[in-house]
Design a protein around this motif. Structure first.
Motif, PDB file in Angstrom:
ATOM      1  N   ARG A 165       0.825  -1.214   0.000  1.00 38.21           N
ATOM      2  CA  ARG A 165       0.000   0.000   0.000  1.00 38.21           C
ATOM      3  C   ARG A 165       0.856   1.259   0.000  1.00 38.21           C
ATOM      4  O   ARG A 165       0.388   2.346   0.324  1.00 38.21           O
ATOM      5  CB  ARG A 165      -0.945  -0.022   1.211  1.00 38.21           C
ATOM      6  CG  ARG A 165      -2.061  -1.053   1.043  1.00 38.21           C
ATOM      7  CD  ARG A 165      -2.619  -1.543   2.348  1.00 38.21           C
ATOM      8  NE  ARG A 165      -3.680  -2.540   2.126  1.00 38.21           N
ATOM      9  CZ  ARG A 165      -3.450  -3.810   1.784  1.00 38.21           C
ATOM     10  NH1 ARG A 165      -2.207  -4.246   1.629  1.00 38.21           N
ATOM     11  NH2 ARG A 165      -4.465  -4.651   1.584  1.00 38.21           N
ATOM     12  N   ASP A 166       2.125   1.077  -0.370  1.00 39.80           N
ATOM     13  CA  ASP A 166       3.072   2.197  -0.525  1.00 39.80           C
ATOM     14  C   ASP A 166       3.367   2.917   0.782  1.00 39.80           C
ATOM     15  O   ASP A 166       3.578   4.134   0.812  1.00 39.80           O
ATOM     16  CB  ASP A 166       2.560   3.210  -1.565  1.00 39.80           C
ATOM     17  CG  ASP A 166       2.507   2.618  -2.962  1.00 39.80           C
ATOM     18  OD1 ASP A 166       3.272   1.665  -3.220  1.00 39.80           O
ATOM     19  OD2 ASP A 166       1.710   3.097  -3.789  1.00 39.80           O
ATOM     20  N   HIS A 209       6.906   5.992   7.505  1.00 38.53           N
ATOM     21  CA  HIS A 209       5.473   6.149   7.757  1.00 38.53           C
ATOM     22  C   HIS A 209       5.062   5.367   9.002  1.00 38.53           C
ATOM     23  O   HIS A 209       4.195   5.805   9.765  1.00 38.53           O
ATOM     24  CB  HIS A 209       4.663   5.678   6.543  1.00 38.53           C
ATOM     25  CG  HIS A 209       5.026   6.367   5.273  1.00 38.53           C
ATOM     26  ND1 HIS A 209       4.984   5.769   4.023  1.00 38.53           N
ATOM     27  CD2 HIS A 209       5.489   7.637   5.051  1.00 38.53           C
ATOM     28  CE1 HIS A 209       5.361   6.628   3.104  1.00 38.53           C
ATOM     29  NE2 HIS A 209       5.676   7.770   3.702  1.00 38.53           N
ATOM     30  N   THR A 232      -5.792   3.176   7.119  1.00 40.61           N
ATOM     31  CA  THR A 232      -4.902   3.406   5.967  1.00 40.61           C
ATOM     32  C   THR A 232      -5.373   4.595   5.137  1.00 40.61           C
ATOM     33  O   THR A 232      -4.561   5.257   4.489  1.00 40.61           O
ATOM     34  CB  THR A 232      -4.820   2.156   5.081  1.00 40.61           C
ATOM     35  OG1 THR A 232      -6.134   1.763   4.662  1.00 40.61           O
ATOM     36  CG2 THR A 232      -4.166   0.998   5.829  1.00 40.61           C
ATOM     37  N   ASP A 233      -6.683   4.870   5.148  1.00 40.51           N
ATOM     38  CA  ASP A 233      -7.184   6.050   4.431  1.00 40.51           C
ATOM     39  C   ASP A 233      -6.696   7.333   5.091  1.00 40.51           C
ATOM     40  O   ASP A 233      -6.344   8.300   4.411  1.00 40.51           O
ATOM     41  CB  ASP A 233      -8.717   6.035   4.400  1.00 40.51           C
ATOM     42  CG  ASP A 233      -9.280   4.902   3.563  1.00 40.51           C
ATOM     43  OD1 ASP A 233      -8.576   4.453   2.652  1.00 40.51           O
ATOM     44  OD2 ASP A 233     -10.412   4.464   3.831  1.00 40.51           O
ATOM     45  N   ALA A 258      -3.066   7.670   4.079  1.00 41.15           N
ATOM     46  CA  ALA A 258      -2.933   8.084   2.677  1.00 41.15           C
ATOM     47  C   ALA A 258      -3.234   9.562   2.514  1.00 41.15           C
ATOM     48  O   ALA A 258      -2.526  10.280   1.788  1.00 41.15           O
ATOM     49  CB  ALA A 258      -3.867   7.250   1.802  1.00 41.15           C
ATOM     50  N   CYS A 259      -4.270  10.037   3.181  1.00 39.36           N
ATOM     51  CA  CYS A 259      -4.629  11.454   3.072  1.00 39.36           C
ATOM     52  C   CYS A 259      -3.532  12.351   3.645  1.00 39.36           C
ATOM     53  O   CYS A 259      -3.118  13.325   2.996  1.00 39.36           O
ATOM     54  CB  CYS A 259      -5.953  11.722   3.794  1.00 39.36           C
ATOM     55  SG  CYS A 259      -7.415  11.152   2.905  1.00 39.36           S
ATOM     56  N   CYS A 299      -6.818   5.325   0.157  1.00 38.89           N
ATOM     57  CA  CYS A 299      -5.590   4.531   0.127  1.00 38.89           C
ATOM     58  C   CYS A 299      -5.373   3.936  -1.260  1.00 38.89           C
ATOM     59  O   CYS A 299      -4.275   4.007  -1.822  1.00 38.89           O
ATOM     60  CB  CYS A 299      -5.654   3.428   1.183  1.00 38.89           C
ATOM     61  SG  CYS A 299      -4.154   2.423   1.266  1.00 38.89           S
ATOM     62  N   ARG A 320      -4.488   6.677  -3.801  1.00 35.98           N
ATOM     63  CA  ARG A 320      -3.090   7.123  -3.720  1.00 35.98           C
ATOM     64  C   ARG A 320      -2.174   6.139  -4.443  1.00 35.98           C
ATOM     65  O   ARG A 320      -1.212   6.541  -5.117  1.00 35.98           O
ATOM     66  CB  ARG A 320      -2.664   7.259  -2.257  1.00 35.98           C
ATOM     67  CG  ARG A 320      -1.203   7.664  -2.053  1.00 35.98           C
ATOM     68  CD  ARG A 320      -0.909   7.962  -0.594  1.00 35.98           C
ATOM     69  NE  ARG A 320       0.500   8.164  -0.357  1.00 35.98           N
ATOM     70  CZ  ARG A 320       1.345   7.209   0.031  1.00 35.98           C
ATOM     71  NH1 ARG A 320       0.893   5.972   0.246  1.00 35.98           N
ATOM     72  NH2 ARG A 320       2.625   7.473   0.220  1.00 35.98           N
ATOM     73  N   GLN A 321      -2.462   4.845  -4.322  1.00 38.11           N
ATOM     74  CA  GLN A 321      -1.661   3.844  -5.024  1.00 38.11           C
ATOM     75  C   GLN A 321      -1.808   3.976  -6.538  1.00 38.11           C
ATOM     76  O   GLN A 321      -0.838   3.857  -7.277  1.00 38.11           O
ATOM     77  CB  GLN A 321      -2.095   2.433  -4.614  1.00 38.11           C
ATOM     78  CG  GLN A 321      -1.719   2.033  -3.199  1.00 38.11           C
ATOM     79  CD  GLN A 321      -2.289   0.676  -2.867  1.00 38.11           C
ATOM     80  OE1 GLN A 321      -3.363   0.559  -2.281  1.00 38.11           O
ATOM     81  NE2 GLN A 321      -1.583  -0.356  -3.267  1.00 38.11           N
ATOM     82  N   ASP A 335      -0.408  11.198  -4.980  1.00 33.58           N
ATOM     83  CA  ASP A 335      -0.944  12.234  -4.096  1.00 33.58           C
ATOM     84  C   ASP A 335      -1.946  13.158  -4.785  1.00 33.58           C
ATOM     85  O   ASP A 335      -2.978  13.513  -4.193  1.00 33.58           O
ATOM     86  CB  ASP A 335       0.201  13.064  -3.504  1.00 33.58           C
ATOM     87  CG  ASP A 335       1.097  12.226  -2.591  1.00 33.58           C
ATOM     88  OD1 ASP A 335       0.710  11.080  -2.281  1.00 33.58           O
ATOM     89  OD2 ASP A 335       2.171  12.711  -2.201  1.00 33.58           O
ATOM     90  N   VAL A 375      -5.571  11.913  -4.648  1.00 33.40           N
ATOM     91  CA  VAL A 375      -6.236  12.059  -3.347  1.00 33.40           C
ATOM     92  C   VAL A 375      -6.658  13.509  -3.143  1.00 33.40           C
ATOM     93  O   VAL A 375      -7.771  13.799  -2.684  1.00 33.40           O
ATOM     94  CB  VAL A 375      -5.314  11.602  -2.205  1.00 33.40           C
ATOM     95  CG1 VAL A 375      -5.989  11.797  -0.854  1.00 33.40           C
ATOM     96  CG2 VAL A 375      -4.916  10.145  -2.389  1.00 33.40           C
TER      97      VAL A 375
END
Length: 647
Positions: free
Chosen positions: A149-150, A155, A273-274, A277-278, A357, A360-361, A365, A368
């Motif tokens: 999920r990068d 992170h 994960t959301d 990602a944000c 998430c 973003r993958q 960026d 998103v």
């Protein structure tokens, strides 16, 4: 026995603790005049700020609920702590060691219960993260999950993610060695108690720390990553504990609160994960609920931070939901709470159904960021979601849809926005603005009447269930079709035409029946009867009344057999030609032309409605628009020809 905190130390904690800094962790403050600050009260729900503090004197007071006090009482009330626990918490933040009148407390009792539980969670988080970052070992699958999920090791550190070992007692042994008791581990939800003793609550899972608004870790969220995990649930979250109330905690709020306060915007996503990602994509106002639906307490928390107050420029809360049915249902639940915000809320749904998430993958960026920037008002999303339940290609569907969305428009707090939204909905449905406005006005009146009845019931201490929904049409026995409403002039005309077709089929000119289609009849039961007439027309003996009626009855769907016999014997509401005993040709022609005219008018309205909807469609269709234009011209020529003949 534990001693009391030294009174001089209490005074020092109070003097050194900035009430402004402490309150700002929970409430966004603005100037309220010289030496005074104000914000939305954290202890009761309000639209306009009545909570005030005076930093110079270290005091706070709410003129709405009447609560007030100093920095210690604020911590007591906002975090549900005892006096000693509040003092100890403030001292801990100051890095100040307290003295007790009966000597120092033993290590295991050196802090209040809340502080002990928070410290146990801090140690557990540190332990979990260390295992996840250690090379090799059983955490490899957890690291693979994050890499897919990068997310990388930086992170992991930023969000405090960890791995709970599979052994079952590893964390328990580690925390015992740090001086924590079994009761503390069970009370805090870190461990469970079984027949053989304590066991790790989240064994063999990827773990996220759940922090309160001040940054203290108060719980964990754990995701299943091994196929042989005996617990089937995808996520496990800490159960309710003295320090963790899932209805008030938002994951990521400790990281997002500053940006939420500065930008007066919050983004509510659906998973851990959301949130990650944000934040990594630059949307640093993202938060998520922890194993529960977004509710009233979450709203209160965000409103205080965003200064969601009447009279200010609107704050903005954006919900992201999956594009599936469950996501739409969640969005409609959020819409039900929309009136609890002073400002309007928004919805961001990615068309392909990706969550932040996944987005973003797939798109990096910028994807998103674009999702959040393209959010539409919650009202618009609610209206579109509601309209999708109806077949707006039909007149009946459009009427049902406008009646369903009218209460949504009527519920908009800012009445100045209603005319614009009324026009928007009229375009979505392809209806005249006046028709939509009438339904909105009616819905608003119904709501006012219901509110008044509700108030009367509350005053009387009763609830008599006075709400009355619109009566549904009566359904014919066994047929599942509504009985045609003979009070409707259009339906009444259709009925007469069917009576003539059944009782006197020879009065029609050759080919006349072929000019009609079942869609010419608005009542479903009438359409079914005409279907039988069309089929029998090509094979039945129209000269023999009994044979003709039998042929129609046999050809029509069985649920309307009774209606066929009824129409075949019912008296026509007209005078018969004395010489022939048949209805006059003028009556038959006018009846036939009227039904055709109504049908063509309905088809024209349907086509024009579709053209209006295409003008408001998310994806334009020039080809279909051209087709509709040609179709409209043909229908209008037919209608003009009939009207000319009628003249």
């Amino acid at each position: 026995m534990a001693g009391l905190i030294n009174s001089e130390d209490i005074a020092a904690v109070k003097a050194r603790s900035s009430i402004e800094d402490v309150v700002r962790e929970h409430v966004t403050l603005r100037s309220a005049g010289p030496g005074s600050l104000k914000g939305l009260c954290p202890f009761h729900d309000e639209k306009s700020p009545s909570f005030n503090i005076r930093p110079a004197v270290g005091a706070w007071h709410c003129f709405g609920c009447g609560e007030g006090g100093d920095v210690i009482s604020f911590i007591q009330k906002v975090d549900h702590l005892s006096f000693s626990e509040a003092v100890e918490r403030l001292a801990q933040k100051l890095g100040m060691e307290l003295r007790y009148e009966n000597g120092d407390r033993p290590r295991e009792e050196g802090l209040g219960r809340r502080s002990r539980l928070v410290e146990a969670h801090r140690v557990a988080e540190e332990y979990y993260t260390g295992l996840l970052l250690a090379p090799g070992g059983q955490a490899r699958q957890a690291r693979d999950f994050l890499r897919a999920r990068d997310f990388n090791s930086e992170h992991v550190k930023q969000f405090g993610i960890g791995f709970a070992p599979r052994g079952g007692e590893d964390l328990v042994r580690h925390l015992r060695a740090k001086g924590f008791t079994d009761d503390e581990l069970v009370t805090g939800g870190i461990a469970g108690r079984g027949a053989r003793g304590l066991y790790d609550r989240f064994r063999g899972r990827l773990v996220w720390p759940i922090r309160d608004i001040t940054g203290d870790t108060v719980g964990f969220g754990a995701r299943r990553i091994f196929d042989d995990d005996r617990v089937e649930a995808k996520y496990l979250n800490t159960s309710e504990t003295p320090i963790y109330k899932k209805s008030t905690v938002l994951y990521g709020l400790d990281l997002a609160k500053k940006k939420i306060s500065q930008g007066r915007q919050a983004v509510v996503v659906e998973g851990y994960t959301d949130v990650m990602a944000c934040h990594l994509a630059g949307v640093e106002t993202a938060v998520a609920t922890c194993g529960t639906a977004f509710g009233a307490d979450h709203i209160k928390t965000l409103r205080r931070l965003m200064r969601d107050e009447a009279g200010l420029a609107p704050a903005k809360v954006i919900f992201t939901f999956d594009g599936d049915a469950a996501g739409q249902k969640a969005a409609m639940r959020a819409f039900a709470d929309d009136e609890k915000w002073t400002s309007q809320s928004f919805v961001a749904v990615e068309k392909s159904g990706k969550d932040p998430c996944e987005l973003r993958q797939a798109g990096g960026d910028p994807a998103v960021q674009a999702l959040i920037e393209d959010a539409v008002p919650m009202f618009e999303f609610a209206v579109r979601t509601t309209i999708k339940r109806f077949d707006v290609a039909t007149a009946e569907g459009r009427i049902q849809a406008v009646r369903a969305v009218a209460p949504i428009i009527a519920s908009i707090r800012d009445q100045s926005l209603r005319p614009e939204y009324t026009r928007e909905v009229s375009g979505m449905l392809g209806l005249d603005v006046e028709q939509v406005a009438t339904e909105v006005s009616r819905a608003g009146k119904i709501k006012v009447d219901e509110d008044a009845r509700s108030e009367r019931s509350e005053r009387n201490g009763t609830d008599r269930g006075e709400r009355r929904d619109d009566a549904e049409p009566h359904v014919a026995d066994g047929g599942g079709m509504p009985v045609p409403d003979r009070r409707d002039p259009v339906v009444h005309a259709e009925r007469q035409l069917l009576q003539v077709l059944l009782q006197f089929p020879t009065v029609f000119k050759p080919g006349a029946i072929d000019l009609l289609t079942p869609d010419a009849f608005s009542a479903p039961a009438h359409r079914a009867v005409f279907d039988g007439i069309r089929i029998a027309h090509h094979s039945g003996d129209k000269g023999n009344a009994r044979a003709w009626t039998s042929a129609v009855t046999e050809a029509a769907p069985s649920p309307v057999a009774g209606l066929v016999s009824e129409l075949a014997v019912d008296t026509l509401p007209t005078r018969m030609d004395a010489s022939t005993g048949l209805p006059t040709s003028r009556y038959v022609d006018e009846l036939f032309d009227r039904v055709r005219t109504i049908a063509l008018t309905r088809q024209i309205a349907d086509s024009m409605s579709e053209m209006r909807r295409l003008d408001h469609a998310e994806t334009p269709s020039p080809e279909r628009t051209r087709e509709l234009g040609i179709q409209l011209q043909t229908l209008q020529r037919e209608l003009a020809a009939i009207k000319a003949g009628m003249g």
